[in-house]
Design a protein around this motif. Structure first.
Motif, PDB file in Angstrom:
ATOM      1  N   GLY A   1      68.707 -94.684  -3.354  1.00 24.53           N
ATOM      2  CA  GLY A   1      68.553 -96.227  -3.071  1.00 24.53           C
ATOM      3  C   GLY A   1      68.299 -96.836  -4.367  1.00 24.53           C
ATOM      4  O   GLY A   1      68.958 -97.828  -4.963  1.00 24.53           O
TER       5      GLY A   1
ATOM      6  N   GLU B   1      74.769 -89.332   6.206  1.00 24.42           N
ATOM      7  CA  GLU B   1      75.083 -90.306   7.348  1.00 24.42           C
ATOM      8  C   GLU B   1      74.393 -90.103   8.359  1.00 24.42           C
ATOM      9  O   GLU B   1      74.051 -91.145   9.150  1.00 24.42           O
ATOM     10  CB  GLU B   1      76.429 -90.696   7.571  1.00 24.42           C
ATOM     11  CG  GLU B   1      77.357 -91.120   6.370  1.00 24.42           C
ATOM     12  CD  GLU B   1      78.822 -91.219   6.630  1.00 24.42           C
ATOM     13  OE1 GLU B   1      79.460 -92.040   5.675  1.00 24.42           O
ATOM     14  OE2 GLU B   1      79.142 -90.943   7.719  1.00 24.42           O
TER      15      GLU B   1
ATOM     16  N   THR C   1      67.050-100.230   8.299  1.00 23.80           N
ATOM     17  CA  THR C   1      68.411 -99.992   8.128  1.00 23.80           C
ATOM     18  C   THR C   1      69.181 -99.726   9.610  1.00 23.80           C
ATOM     19  O   THR C   1      68.610 -99.350  10.297  1.00 23.80           O
ATOM     20  CB  THR C   1      68.529 -98.778   7.141  1.00 23.80           C
ATOM     21  OG1 THR C   1      67.963 -97.503   8.083  1.00 23.80           O
ATOM     22  CG2 THR C   1      67.737 -98.790   5.970  1.00 23.80           C
TER      23      THR C   1
ATOM     24  N   CYS D   1      75.027 -93.603  10.374  1.00 23.25           N
ATOM     25  CA  CYS D   1      75.370 -94.672   9.389  1.00 23.25           C
ATOM     26  C   CYS D   1      76.527 -95.387  10.271  1.00 23.25           C
ATOM     27  O   CYS D   1      76.878 -94.981  11.131  1.00 23.25           O
ATOM     28  CB  CYS D   1      76.132 -94.176   8.086  1.00 23.25           C
ATOM     29  SG  CYS D   1      76.543 -95.280   6.766  1.00 23.25           S
TER      30      CYS D   1
ATOM     31  N   CYS E   1      79.114 -93.831   1.034  1.00 22.50           N
ATOM     32  CA  CYS E   1      78.449 -94.303   2.240  1.00 22.50           C
ATOM     33  C   CYS E   1      78.281 -95.877   1.741  1.00 22.50           C
ATOM     34  O   CYS E   1      77.295 -96.365   1.256  1.00 22.50           O
ATOM     35  CB  CYS E   1      77.138 -93.660   2.353  1.00 22.50           C
ATOM     36  SG  CYS E   1      76.833 -91.858   2.561  1.00 22.50           S
TER      37      CYS E   1
ATOM     38  N   ARG F   1      76.981-101.979   4.778  1.00 28.92           N
ATOM     39  CA  ARG F   1      76.054-102.968   4.152  1.00 28.92           C
ATOM     40  C   ARG F   1      74.731-102.800   4.923  1.00 28.92           C
ATOM     41  O   ARG F   1      74.807-103.451   5.813  1.00 28.92           O
ATOM     42  CB  ARG F   1      76.591-104.228   4.001  1.00 28.92           C
ATOM     43  CG  ARG F   1      77.734-103.944   2.935  1.00 28.92           C
ATOM     44  CD  ARG F   1      78.154-105.395   2.736  1.00 28.92           C
ATOM     45  NE  ARG F   1      79.368-105.370   1.534  1.00 28.92           N
ATOM     46  CZ  ARG F   1      80.528-105.566   2.027  1.00 28.92           C
ATOM     47  NH1 ARG F   1      80.815-105.352   3.277  1.00 28.92           N
ATOM     48  NH2 ARG F   1      81.799-105.549   1.099  1.00 28.92           N
ATOM     49  N   CYS F   2      73.747-102.368   4.580  1.00 24.10           N
ATOM     50  CA  CYS F   2      72.405-102.453   5.026  1.00 24.10           C
ATOM     51  C   CYS F   2      71.315-103.370   4.065  1.00 24.10           C
ATOM     52  O   CYS F   2      71.461-103.177   2.899  1.00 24.10           O
ATOM     53  CB  CYS F   2      71.532-101.077   5.164  1.00 24.10           C
ATOM     54  SG  CYS F   2      72.467-100.066   6.591  1.00 24.10           S
TER      55      CYS F   2
ATOM     56  N   THR G   1      69.313-100.945   2.190  1.00 24.03           N
ATOM     57  CA  THR G   1      70.078 -99.601   2.174  1.00 24.03           C
ATOM     58  C   THR G   1      69.209 -98.525   1.333  1.00 24.03           C
ATOM     59  O   THR G   1      68.722 -99.056   0.149  1.00 24.03           O
ATOM     60  CB  THR G   1      71.202 -99.692   1.643  1.00 24.03           C
ATOM     61  OG1 THR G   1      72.172 -98.618   1.781  1.00 24.03           O
ATOM     62  CG2 THR G   1      71.348-100.563   0.396  1.00 24.03           C
TER      63      THR G   1
ATOM     64  N   CYS H   1      71.318 -95.884   0.411  1.00 27.51           N
ATOM     65  CA  CYS H   1      72.557 -95.252  -0.105  1.00 27.51           C
ATOM     66  C   CYS H   1      73.293 -95.995  -1.026  1.00 27.51           C
ATOM     67  O   CYS H   1      74.475 -96.553  -0.757  1.00 27.51           O
ATOM     68  CB  CYS H   1      73.378 -94.903   0.960  1.00 27.51           C
ATOM     69  SG  CYS H   1      72.702 -93.727   2.426  1.00 27.51           S
ATOM     70  N   SER H   2      72.761 -96.584  -2.365  1.00 25.96           N
ATOM     71  CA  SER H   2      73.430 -97.395  -3.138  1.00 25.96           C
ATOM     72  C   SER H   2      74.086 -96.560  -4.401  1.00 25.96           C
ATOM     73  O   SER H   2      74.803 -97.097  -4.889  1.00 25.96           O
ATOM     74  CB  SER H   2      72.129 -98.268  -3.870  1.00 25.96           C
ATOM     75  OG  SER H   2      71.642 -98.936  -2.651  1.00 25.96           O
TER      76      SER H   2
END
Length: 212
Positions: free
Chosen positions: A106, A142, A157, A165, A177, A180-181, A184, A186-187
């Motif tokens: 993240g 995910e 999320t 996911c 991944c 768009r959260c 998130t 998972c950046s």
């Protein structure tokens, strides 16, 4: 142990140091034998390290530990200091039978430090994180790692509420991944394959299930 000799050779051919450990109890002993007293060290966020007693070991006064979890810790400053440490310890989201390591962050501090900076990197990985290929590594993040970590961190999320996911099949095929959260985790994605600096990264592969 013998059944993982092929896996060990694959990672060693990619210039990783690969050590197979039977139990979580072996992790601290290995680190104690292979980290110099007085050396500097830092860690990435990891449930696995906590489960293995690594954090407690690093706090024993033998090392100069930049502890991101300490009371009143300046986390941003510690992230920056992590790049010049002698040792950096973390886990990975998955490793593949092709000799690759897959990490998703993240904040990005872990993937950055693992990729470049610290003199030595130790990645403690449970056998539950071994997958056949990168597509399975993405799927593991995910469907398992991201949802459980998001819940642990009380983040809002999509995966925390749904258990998986919201990425599309196209995203999955591209090994990203990208759903768009708002919060998130998972950046930033890092895939480690053959390393140019031999044995800088040591994978401690533990024959127990660890972390997410």
């Amino acid at each position: 142990m013998e059944q993982f000799e092929g896996l060990k050779r694959t990672f060693e051919n990619n210039n990783f140091n690969f050590v197979v450990l039977e139990s979580v109890k072996d992790v601290v002993k290995y680190l104690d034998d292979n980290m110099e007293e007085g050396s500097t060290c830092a860690v990435g966020g990891s449930v696995t390290l906590d489960q293995c007693g690594v954090l407690e070991h690093l706090r024993n006064g033998k090392y100069v530990f930049f502890d991101r979890y300490a009371d009143n810790a300046d986390v941003k400053d510690i992230y920056h200091k992590s790049f010049s440490t002698d040792y950096y310890l973390a886990s990975a989201n998955a490793i593949t039978r092709h000799g690759e390591v897959y990490l998703v962050d993240g904040t990005g501090n872990r993937v950055a430090a693992v990729a470049y900076g610290p003199g030595h990197v130790f990645l403690v990985v449970g056998r539950n994180k071994l997958v056949d290929n990168l597509a399975q590594a993405v799927s593991r993040v995910e469907k398992t790692a991201a949802p459980l970590n998001a819940k642990r961190l009380n983040l809002e999320t999509y995966c925390a509420s749904s258990g998986h996911c919201g990425s599309t099949e196209a995203d999955h095929d591209n090994l990203m991944c990208t759903f768009r959260c708002r919060q998130t985790i998972c950046s930033s994605t890092l895939i480690l394959s053959r390393q140019r600096q031999k044995n800088r990264i040591t994978i401690l592969f533990v024959l127990e299930n660890l972390g997410y």
